[in-house]
Design a protein around this motif. Structure first.
Motif, PDB file in Angstrom:
ATOM      1  N   GLU A 108      37.730  13.401  56.242  1.00 29.80           N
ATOM      2  CA  GLU A 108      37.681  14.525  55.311  1.00 29.80           C
ATOM      3  C   GLU A 108      36.285  15.112  55.425  1.00 29.80           C
ATOM      4  O   GLU A 108      35.290  14.399  55.258  1.00 29.80           O
ATOM      5  CB  GLU A 108      37.863  14.042  53.874  1.00 29.80           C
ATOM      6  CG  GLU A 108      39.241  13.656  53.480  1.00 29.80           C
ATOM      7  CD  GLU A 108      39.244  13.263  52.007  1.00 29.80           C
ATOM      8  OE1 GLU A 108      39.274  14.170  51.149  1.00 29.80           O
ATOM      9  OE2 GLU A 108      39.194  12.047  51.734  1.00 29.80           O
ATOM     10  N   ASP A 111      33.492  20.409  53.792  1.00 29.72           N
ATOM     11  CA  ASP A 111      33.999  21.761  53.547  1.00 29.72           C
ATOM     12  C   ASP A 111      35.494  21.776  53.223  1.00 29.72           C
ATOM     13  O   ASP A 111      36.085  22.834  53.069  1.00 29.72           O
ATOM     14  CB  ASP A 111      33.691  22.686  54.727  1.00 29.72           C
ATOM     15  CG  ASP A 111      34.447  22.322  56.003  1.00 29.72           C
ATOM     16  OD1 ASP A 111      35.280  21.385  55.991  1.00 29.72           O
ATOM     17  OD2 ASP A 111      34.194  22.989  57.031  1.00 29.72           O
ATOM     18  N   THR A 113      37.994  20.614  55.156  1.00 26.14           N
ATOM     19  CA  THR A 113      38.866  20.531  56.325  1.00 26.14           C
ATOM     20  C   THR A 113      39.057  19.073  56.727  1.00 26.14           C
ATOM     21  O   THR A 113      38.356  18.173  56.239  1.00 26.14           O
ATOM     22  CB  THR A 113      38.294  21.339  57.516  1.00 26.14           C
ATOM     23  OG1 THR A 113      37.007  20.815  57.856  1.00 26.14           O
ATOM     24  CG2 THR A 113      38.193  22.813  57.190  1.00 26.14           C
ATOM     25  N   LEU A 114      40.005  18.845  57.620  1.00 28.75           N
ATOM     26  CA  LEU A 114      40.323  17.506  58.089  1.00 28.75           C
ATOM     27  C   LEU A 114      40.123  17.413  59.597  1.00 28.75           C
ATOM     28  O   LEU A 114      40.297  18.401  60.315  1.00 28.75           O
ATOM     29  CB  LEU A 114      41.785  17.165  57.769  1.00 28.75           C
ATOM     30  CG  LEU A 114      42.191  17.171  56.302  1.00 28.75           C
ATOM     31  CD1 LEU A 114      43.697  16.995  56.175  1.00 28.75           C
ATOM     32  CD2 LEU A 114      41.455  16.077  55.539  1.00 28.75           C
ATOM     33  N   THR A 141      51.136  22.678  62.818  1.00 28.09           N
ATOM     34  CA  THR A 141      50.795  23.848  61.996  1.00 28.09           C
ATOM     35  C   THR A 141      51.907  24.117  60.990  1.00 28.09           C
ATOM     36  O   THR A 141      52.644  25.095  61.112  1.00 28.09           O
ATOM     37  CB  THR A 141      50.574  25.093  62.886  1.00 28.09           C
ATOM     38  OG1 THR A 141      51.746  25.280  63.699  1.00 28.09           O
ATOM     39  CG2 THR A 141      49.361  24.943  63.776  1.00 28.09           C
ATOM     40  N   ARG A 146      46.950  25.388  60.403  1.00 30.63           N
ATOM     41  CA  ARG A 146      46.538  24.176  61.117  1.00 30.63           C
ATOM     42  C   ARG A 146      46.160  23.091  60.119  1.00 30.63           C
ATOM     43  O   ARG A 146      45.396  23.324  59.199  1.00 30.63           O
ATOM     44  CB  ARG A 146      45.340  24.476  62.013  1.00 30.63           C
ATOM     45  CG  ARG A 146      45.708  25.340  63.186  1.00 30.63           C
ATOM     46  CD  ARG A 146      44.651  25.349  64.204  1.00 30.63           C
ATOM     47  NE  ARG A 146      44.390  23.972  64.635  1.00 30.63           N
ATOM     48  CZ  ARG A 146      43.416  23.652  65.447  1.00 30.63           C
ATOM     49  NH1 ARG A 146      42.619  24.563  65.904  1.00 30.63           N
ATOM     50  NH2 ARG A 146      43.230  22.402  65.801  1.00 30.63           N
ATOM     51  N   ARG A 147      46.714  21.917  60.323  1.00 34.38           N
ATOM     52  CA  ARG A 147      46.404  20.795  59.432  1.00 34.38           C
ATOM     53  C   ARG A 147      45.009  20.235  59.726  1.00 34.38           C
ATOM     54  O   ARG A 147      44.304  19.820  58.816  1.00 34.38           O
ATOM     55  CB  ARG A 147      47.455  19.703  59.603  1.00 34.38           C
ATOM     56  CG  ARG A 147      47.227  18.545  58.669  1.00 34.38           C
ATOM     57  CD  ARG A 147      48.406  17.616  58.604  1.00 34.38           C
ATOM     58  NE  ARG A 147      49.519  18.294  57.976  1.00 34.38           N
ATOM     59  CZ  ARG A 147      50.791  17.948  58.139  1.00 34.38           C
ATOM     60  NH1 ARG A 147      51.106  16.948  58.912  1.00 34.38           N
ATOM     61  NH2 ARG A 147      51.742  18.600  57.527  1.00 34.38           N
ATOM     62  N   TYR A 148      44.616  20.187  61.002  1.00 40.46           N
ATOM     63  CA  TYR A 148      43.336  19.593  61.392  1.00 40.46           C
ATOM     64  C   TYR A 148      42.439  20.634  62.048  1.00 40.46           C
ATOM     65  O   TYR A 148      42.859  21.335  62.975  1.00 40.46           O
ATOM     66  CB  TYR A 148      43.560  18.420  62.354  1.00 40.46           C
ATOM     67  CG  TYR A 148      44.446  17.365  61.750  1.00 40.46           C
ATOM     68  CD1 TYR A 148      43.952  16.493  60.784  1.00 40.46           C
ATOM     69  CD2 TYR A 148      45.785  17.263  62.111  1.00 40.46           C
ATOM     70  CE1 TYR A 148      44.768  15.544  60.201  1.00 40.46           C
ATOM     71  CE2 TYR A 148      46.604  16.310  61.534  1.00 40.46           C
ATOM     72  CZ  TYR A 148      46.098  15.451  60.581  1.00 40.46           C
ATOM     73  OH  TYR A 148      46.900  14.517  59.993  1.00 40.46           O
ATOM     74  N   ALA A 149      41.218  20.721  61.581  1.00 35.10           N
ATOM     75  CA  ALA A 149      40.260  21.669  62.148  1.00 35.10           C
ATOM     76  C   ALA A 149      39.822  21.223  63.541  1.00 35.10           C
ATOM     77  O   ALA A 149      39.564  22.058  64.409  1.00 35.10           O
ATOM     78  CB  ALA A 149      39.035  21.794  61.238  1.00 35.10           C
ATOM     79  N   TYR A 150      39.727  19.917  63.745  1.00 33.81           N
ATOM     80  CA  TYR A 150      39.324  19.350  65.032  1.00 33.81           C
ATOM     81  C   TYR A 150      40.129  18.096  65.300  1.00 33.81           C
ATOM     82  O   TYR A 150      40.659  17.478  64.379  1.00 33.81           O
ATOM     83  CB  TYR A 150      37.837  18.951  65.037  1.00 33.81           C
ATOM     84  CG  TYR A 150      36.879  20.071  64.752  1.00 33.81           C
ATOM     85  CD1 TYR A 150      36.488  20.956  65.757  1.00 33.81           C
ATOM     86  CD2 TYR A 150      36.346  20.236  63.474  1.00 33.81           C
ATOM     87  CE1 TYR A 150      35.594  21.984  65.494  1.00 33.81           C
ATOM     88  CE2 TYR A 150      35.449  21.261  63.207  1.00 33.81           C
ATOM     89  CZ  TYR A 150      35.084  22.127  64.228  1.00 33.81           C
ATOM     90  OH  TYR A 150      34.200  23.147  63.962  1.00 33.81           O
ATOM     91  N   ASP A 173      39.656  22.872  70.182  1.00 27.51           N
ATOM     92  CA  ASP A 173      39.004  22.124  69.110  1.00 27.51           C
ATOM     93  C   ASP A 173      39.001  20.611  69.344  1.00 27.51           C
ATOM     94  O   ASP A 173      38.956  19.839  68.400  1.00 27.51           O
ATOM     95  CB  ASP A 173      39.665  22.445  67.769  1.00 27.51           C
ATOM     96  CG  ASP A 173      39.449  23.894  67.378  1.00 27.51           C
ATOM     97  OD1 ASP A 173      38.329  24.395  67.574  1.00 27.51           O
ATOM     98  OD2 ASP A 173      40.400  24.527  66.904  1.00 27.51           O
TER      99      ASP A 173
END
Length: 195
Positions: A108, A111, A113-114, A141, A146-150, A173
Motif C-alpha cells: 500500500e 498516496d 495506490t497499490l 482493470t 487499474r488495480r495496481y499502479a506498478y 509499469d
C-alpha cells in the motif's frame, strides 16, 4: 545512455550476494531441499526486507527501456502485506480470496495506490510461464480502473529466458529487483531469526 539492462543479474546486486546467499542457504535447509517450500519461506523474508531497507531505496528498475522517470522508493510505501493478509484486509480487491494466484504480496503506497509484488527464488532461469499469472493478475482493470499502479518482480534466479525478459519489457509499469541486497537491512539477530 541507456544504462545497464535491469533484467541482467550482476553489478551491485552481485556484490551484495553474501547476505542473500546466506538466507537462501538457510531456507534450503529449512525446506529440506523442497524448492516450492523454500519459495514459500522466502516470501515473509522479502516482506521483512521491504520493511527494513533504506527508505530511499528504489523499488526496482523499470523494465520498459522508454521509462526515464524515477521509480517509487521504499519511503513511498505505507505498508506491505502478504497476499493472504491483503485478501483478508481488502476482500473486495481479492475476489479469488486468500489463495495466491500469482501475486505474493501487495504494497500500500502512501498516496493510496497499490503495488503487486511477485517473489521468485530458484536455481533455474525464469521462464515466460513463471511470470504469466503475475502479469495477468497484476494488470487487471475492473471497471476500467487499474488495480495496481506498478508490478514489482523480486527474484533470486540466476537469470531469465529471452521470452520472459521480452514479456517484462512490454509492461510500462513493471519493475524488477534481481538478487535483493539483504546485507544492508539485516535484523540484529540475523535473517535466520525470521525462519
Amino acid at each position: 545512455g541507456a544504462g545497464p539492462d535491469p533484467l541482467t543479474v550482476g553489478g551491485a546486486a552481485a556484490d551484495s550476494a553474501k547476505g542473500l546467499d546466506d538466507v537462501l542457504d538457510r531456507l534450503t535447509v529449512e525446506a529440506g531441499g523442497n524448492a516450492q517450500y523454500r519459495g514459500l519461506l522466502f516470501e515473509p523474508v522479502v516482506i521483512e526486507w521491504l520493511e527494513r531497507v533504506d527508505p530511499g531505496t528504489p523499488l526496482g528498475t523499470f523494465t520498459d527501456p522508454t521509462r526515464t522517470d524515477p521509480p517509487p522508493t521504499r519511503g513511498d510505501i505505507a505498508a506491505v502485506h502478504s497476499w493472504g493478509e491483503f485478501a483478508t484486509k481488502f476482500p473486495n480487491l481479492a475476489p479469488g480470496g486468500r489463495r495466491d494466484k500469482g501475486i505474493d504480496a501487495v504494497a500500500e503506497m502512501k498516496d493510496g495506490t497499490l503495488i503487486a509484488i511477485q517473489i521468485k527464488t530458484g536455481a533455474k532461469d525464469l521462464t515466460k510461464n513463471d511470470l504469466s499469472k503475475f502479469i495477468a493478475q497484476g494488470t487487471v482493470t475492473p471497471g476500467g480502473v487499474r488495480r495496481y499502479a506498478y508490478q514489482v518482480l523480486i527474484f533470486t534466479n540466476p537469470g531469465m529466458h529471452d521470452e520472459a525478459a521480452d514479456l517484462l519489457k512490454n509492461h510500462y509499469d513493471m519493475l524488477v529487483v534481481p538478487r535483493p541486497a539483504f546485507a544492508a537491512a539485516e535484523p540484529a539477530h540475523g535473517w535466520q531469526a525470521l525462519l
